[in-house]
Enzyme design. Sequence first.
Site, short mmCIF file in Angstrom:
data_model
loop_
_atom_site.label_atom_id
_atom_site.label_comp_id
_atom_site.label_asym_id
_atom_site.label_seq_id
_atom_site.Cartn_x
_atom_site.Cartn_y
_atom_site.Cartn_z
N SER A 150 2.54 -0.24 -7.00
CA SER A 150 1.39 -0.18 -6.12
C SER A 150 0.10 0.09 -6.92
CB SER A 150 1.62 0.87 -5.03
OG SER A 150 0.68 0.71 -3.99
N ASP A 245 6.05 -6.41 3.02
CA ASP A 245 4.93 -5.61 2.51
C ASP A 245 3.64 -6.38 2.81
OD1 ASP A 245 3.12 -4.08 1.11
OD2 ASP A 245 3.91 -4.59 -0.88
N HIS A 275 7.07 -2.12 1.39
CA HIS A 275 6.26 -1.68 0.25
C HIS A 275 6.92 -0.54 -0.53
CE1 HIS A 275 2.57 -1.24 -2.07
NE2 HIS A 275 2.61 0.05 -1.86
#
Length: 305
Positions: A150, A245, A275
């Site tokens: 991320s 995601d 995610h």
Amino acid sequence: MEVVGEVDGLKVYSDGSLQCHESPTLPASSHFTDGVASKDVVINPETGVWARIFRPETPAQNLPLLIYFHGGAFLCGSTKDEKTVNFLCMLCKNASVMIVSVDYRLAPEYRLPAAYDDCTEAVKWTAKSPDEWLSPAVVDLKRCFLGGVSAGANIVHNVGLRVAGVDMSPLVVKGMICIHPFFGGEKKLSNERIMFFKACKAIWSKVLPLDNTKGMDHPFCNPTVSTLKPELKLPPVLVALAGKDELQWRGEMFYNYLKKSGKEVEWTMKENATHVDYICHIPAITDFIKRHSFTCHDVKLSIVW
């Protein structure tokens, strides 16, 4: 107040305020447990930046090395969070790789590029580290990888740009691993829900530099607004995406951006993953590390301050 979106463990409310998810933490363990030991080391006592090193129990020498950056939208998260620790222990054991997981400074107190500065410094520290776990007898610094999830994947890209193409012997980066990368842009994509887009905008407003005039089209947030020169020597990149995601479309844009720029890039997709389901990518990451540990794509690095 209404929750208008949730991004990378952060809840975004209708008034623009944010709430970080409180994650359980785990201490380091110098004794091997389920094939992995760990310890904490200080990188910079002045800034408070530190790292947790994960070491596999395998008797093999000259282990490859992964320098890892955690997620949390630049606003929360830590290398000692339970989910991060569990993921890195599994990866350490499965890939037989030493891992230096960096705990960098967070926004909004420390806006970008503070996280990039800290993680660049961590690469420099690793290259010259006196720690016995990172000695030439244990780790092969010529087989180093940068990886992150991320916001950490965003850091991988930006730190990779900073250090590409110059010498920092004995460290050589063989590849970059971007898992569910956190990017954005001023123009909403057709696949993005409006609430999710607004949530990302609220987060980036607290992360990007105070003097930013480009909104989410700042290159820290939207890499596609910058041109990657043909002579820029990036190592191979793995982009790992999840089908459930909402950041996957930004990840696809990032992949296509690298590909059109002539860089060596590959991707892996888990259609049913969200995610936060990055553990599912361990087999692909392990394969990437093994395939690129011994190649002719040696990229010597140095720090560009």
